[in-house]
Design a protein around this motif. Structure first.
Motif, mmCIF file in Angstrom:
data_model
loop_
_atom_site.group_PDB
_atom_site.id
_atom_site.type_symbol
_atom_site.label_atom_id
_atom_site.label_comp_id
_atom_site.label_asym_id
_atom_site.label_seq_id
_atom_site.Cartn_x
_atom_site.Cartn_y
_atom_site.Cartn_z
ATOM 1 N N ASN A 30 -12.371 32.927 79.036
ATOM 2 C CA ASN A 30 -11.371 31.888 78.770
ATOM 3 C C ASN A 30 -11.657 31.109 77.492
ATOM 4 O OD1 ASN A 30 -10.008 32.453 81.215
ATOM 5 N ND2 ASN A 30 -11.495 31.219 82.350
ATOM 6 N N THR A 31 -12.770 31.428 76.841
ATOM 7 C CA THR A 31 -13.153 30.697 75.641
ATOM 8 C C THR A 31 -13.317 31.666 74.484
ATOM 9 O OG1 THR A 31 -14.370 29.140 77.048
ATOM 10 C CG2 THR A 31 -14.809 29.055 74.687
ATOM 11 N N SER A 32 -12.847 31.263 73.304
ATOM 12 C CA SER A 32 -12.952 32.136 72.130
ATOM 13 C C SER A 32 -14.408 32.259 71.695
ATOM 14 C CB SER A 32 -12.120 31.572 70.983
ATOM 15 O OG SER A 32 -12.606 30.288 70.614
ATOM 16 N N PRO A 33 -14.809 33.404 71.128
ATOM 17 C CA PRO A 33 -16.191 33.621 70.697
ATOM 18 C C PRO A 33 -16.746 32.531 69.782
ATOM 19 C CG PRO A 33 -15.011 35.692 70.697
ATOM 20 C CD PRO A 33 -13.989 34.632 70.996
ATOM 21 N N PRO A 34 -15.994 32.076 68.745
ATOM 22 C CA PRO A 34 -16.560 31.009 67.889
ATOM 23 C C PRO A 34 -16.931 29.758 68.673
ATOM 24 C CG PRO A 34 -14.652 32.002 66.846
ATOM 25 C CD PRO A 34 -14.674 32.523 68.249
ATOM 26 N N THR A 35 -16.085 29.405 69.653
ATOM 27 C CA THR A 35 -16.363 28.214 70.471
ATOM 28 C C THR A 35 -17.597 28.435 71.335
ATOM 29 O OG1 THR A 35 -14.007 27.662 70.555
ATOM 30 C CG2 THR A 35 -15.443 26.632 72.190
ATOM 31 N N ILE A 36 -17.716 29.619 71.910
ATOM 32 C CA ILE A 36 -18.886 29.951 72.731
ATOM 33 C C ILE A 36 -20.158 29.839 71.895
ATOM 34 C CG2 ILE A 36 -20.069 31.809 73.966
ATOM 35 C CD1 ILE A 36 -17.368 32.809 74.900
ATOM 36 N N TYR A 37 -20.123 30.403 70.683
ATOM 37 C CA TYR A 37 -21.293 30.365 69.823
ATOM 38 C C TYR A 37 -21.692 28.924 69.500
ATOM 39 C CZ TYR A 37 -20.192 35.305 68.980
ATOM 40 O OH TYR A 37 -19.938 36.647 69.127
ATOM 41 N N MET A 38 -20.710 28.106 69.121
ATOM 42 C CA MET A 38 -21.013 26.720 68.752
ATOM 43 C C MET A 38 -21.573 25.936 69.937
ATOM 44 S SD MET A 38 -18.071 25.498 66.031
ATOM 45 C CE MET A 38 -16.719 25.707 67.185
ATOM 46 N N GLU A 39 -20.981 26.130 71.118
ATOM 47 C CA GLU A 39 -21.444 25.402 72.298
ATOM 48 C C GLU A 39 -22.849 25.855 72.703
ATOM 49 O OE1 GLU A 39 -18.554 25.893 75.359
ATOM 50 O OE2 GLU A 39 -17.127 24.491 74.467
ATOM 51 N N ALA A 40 -23.112 27.156 72.625
ATOM 52 C CA ALA A 40 -24.439 27.668 72.984
ATOM 53 C C ALA A 40 -25.506 27.132 72.030
ATOM 54 C CB ALA A 40 -24.438 29.190 72.977
ATOM 55 N N ILE A 41 -25.204 27.147 70.737
ATOM 56 C CA ILE A 41 -26.156 26.669 69.735
ATOM 57 C C ILE A 41 -26.372 25.167 69.858
ATOM 58 C CG2 ILE A 41 -26.545 26.416 67.254
ATOM 59 C CD1 ILE A 41 -24.848 29.057 66.990
ATOM 60 N N LEU A 42 -25.290 24.420 70.097
ATOM 61 C CA LEU A 42 -25.410 22.984 70.323
ATOM 62 C C LEU A 42 -26.280 22.711 71.542
ATOM 63 C CD1 LEU A 42 -24.602 20.060 69.730
ATOM 64 C CD2 LEU A 42 -22.555 20.414 71.137
ATOM 65 N N GLY A 43 -26.089 23.516 72.589
ATOM 66 C CA GLY A 43 -26.907 23.357 73.793
ATOM 67 C C GLY A 43 -28.372 23.597 73.515
ATOM 68 N N VAL A 44 -28.681 24.609 72.689
ATOM 69 C CA VAL A 44 -30.077 24.886 72.327
ATOM 70 C C VAL A 44 -30.685 23.664 71.639
ATOM 71 C CG1 VAL A 44 -31.587 26.265 70.832
ATOM 72 C CG2 VAL A 44 -29.787 27.390 72.155
ATOM 73 N N GLY A 45 -29.919 23.075 70.715
ATOM 74 C CA GLY A 45 -30.403 21.894 70.014
ATOM 75 C C GLY A 45 -30.616 20.705 70.937
ATOM 76 N N LEU A 46 -29.661 20.474 71.822
ATOM 77 C CA LEU A 46 -29.777 19.347 72.765
ATOM 78 C C LEU A 46 -30.945 19.542 73.724
ATOM 79 C CD1 LEU A 46 -26.008 18.731 73.676
ATOM 80 C CD2 LEU A 46 -27.504 17.255 72.317
ATOM 81 N N GLY A 47 -31.096 20.767 74.221
ATOM 82 C CA GLY A 47 -32.188 21.045 75.149
ATOM 83 C C GLY A 47 -33.544 20.861 74.499
ATOM 84 N N GLY A 48 -33.700 21.405 73.286
ATOM 85 C CA GLY A 48 -34.980 21.303 72.599
ATOM 86 C C GLY A 48 -35.326 19.885 72.195
ATOM 87 N N THR A 49 -34.356 19.167 71.611
ATOM 88 C CA THR A 49 -34.629 17.796 71.167
ATOM 89 C C THR A 49 -34.895 16.867 72.351
ATOM 90 O OG1 THR A 49 -32.227 17.381 71.108
ATOM 91 C CG2 THR A 49 -33.300 17.993 69.042
ATOM 92 N N SER A 50 -34.200 17.078 73.461
ATOM 93 C CA SER A 50 -34.398 16.237 74.645
ATOM 94 C C SER A 50 -35.785 16.443 75.244
ATOM 95 C CB SER A 50 -33.330 16.551 75.703
ATOM 96 O OG SER A 50 -32.041 16.288 75.215
#
Length: 210
Positions: free
Chosen positions: A141-161
């Protein structure tokens, strides 16, 4: 509900677990030079994790063969690098420094963390494996560019937290323990890095020569 960003955060947590030699280095830096020095160094590593997550999502098929081919030599470089650093620290008198936060030293710490992480290019395969297990790309239900951005943002949030919490806890060792105990902890950390580096080197040489 789209859970891609949460899956990315899980990936970020996994990559930032402070149990490896680089994680130990960041914790030691936090004790010696203060929380923000250790945190900024960790941010350098998290940045590279985000870059490698992008590569894993977009270009895995193109770089996989290269990574597999040179993985052992890259691991050997990491081992030698950590061996030199830990040996230098073991041969140098440990002194707890006054906490001094300035842009130049922060930039140096950030680049050091990024330098540690960028050598470990084989982590792309780990990232790709975990993303596959978590089925990050299976949301139709989500376009690939959006999936990529959300996954990468999640990696950043998880690591920094995770590193924000880790450096917060480690910084309190400066307050809870005396100077002598802190120096012992730092020496133990350096010995641990030295042993891990030797293990990486011997294991990698064995794989190369077998």
């Amino acid at each position: 509900m789209d859970t891609t960003i949460f899956k990315g955060m899980i990936m970020g947590f996994i990559l930032s677990l402070p149990f490896g030699p680089v994680g130990i280095y960041c914790m030691e830096l936090t004790i010696i030079e203060g929380r923000w020095k250790g945190y900024i160094t960790a941010l350098g590593m998290v940045t590279i994790d985000m870059v490698y997550s992008t590569v894993a999502l977009l270009f895995l098929s193109g770089v996989k063969e290269y990574i597999v081919k040179y993985e052992n030599y890259l691991s050997l470089i990491i081992g030698l690098f950590l061996l030199v650093i830990s040996l230098r620290k073991l041969l140098t008198k440990v002194e707890l420094k006054d906490i001094n936060v300035d842009f130049k030293s922060m930039l140096q710490n950030y680049l050091t963390g990024a330098g540690f992480a960028i050598v470990n290019i084989s982590s792309i395969l780990v990232i790709a494996t975990v993303f596959t297990v978590l089925k990050v790309l299976d949301d139709g239900n989500t376009s690939p560019p959006t999936i990529y951005m959300e996954a990468i943002l999640g990696v950043g949030l998880g690591g920094t937290s995770l590193w924000f919490l880790t450096t917060y806890v480690m910084s309190h060792f400066r307050k809870l323990f005396g100077k002598e105990k802190l120096i012992k902890i730092i020496k133990i950390a350096n010995v641990t890095i030295f042993i891990l580096a030797l293990a990486i080197i011997f294991y990698t040489i064995k794989k190369i020569t077998s």
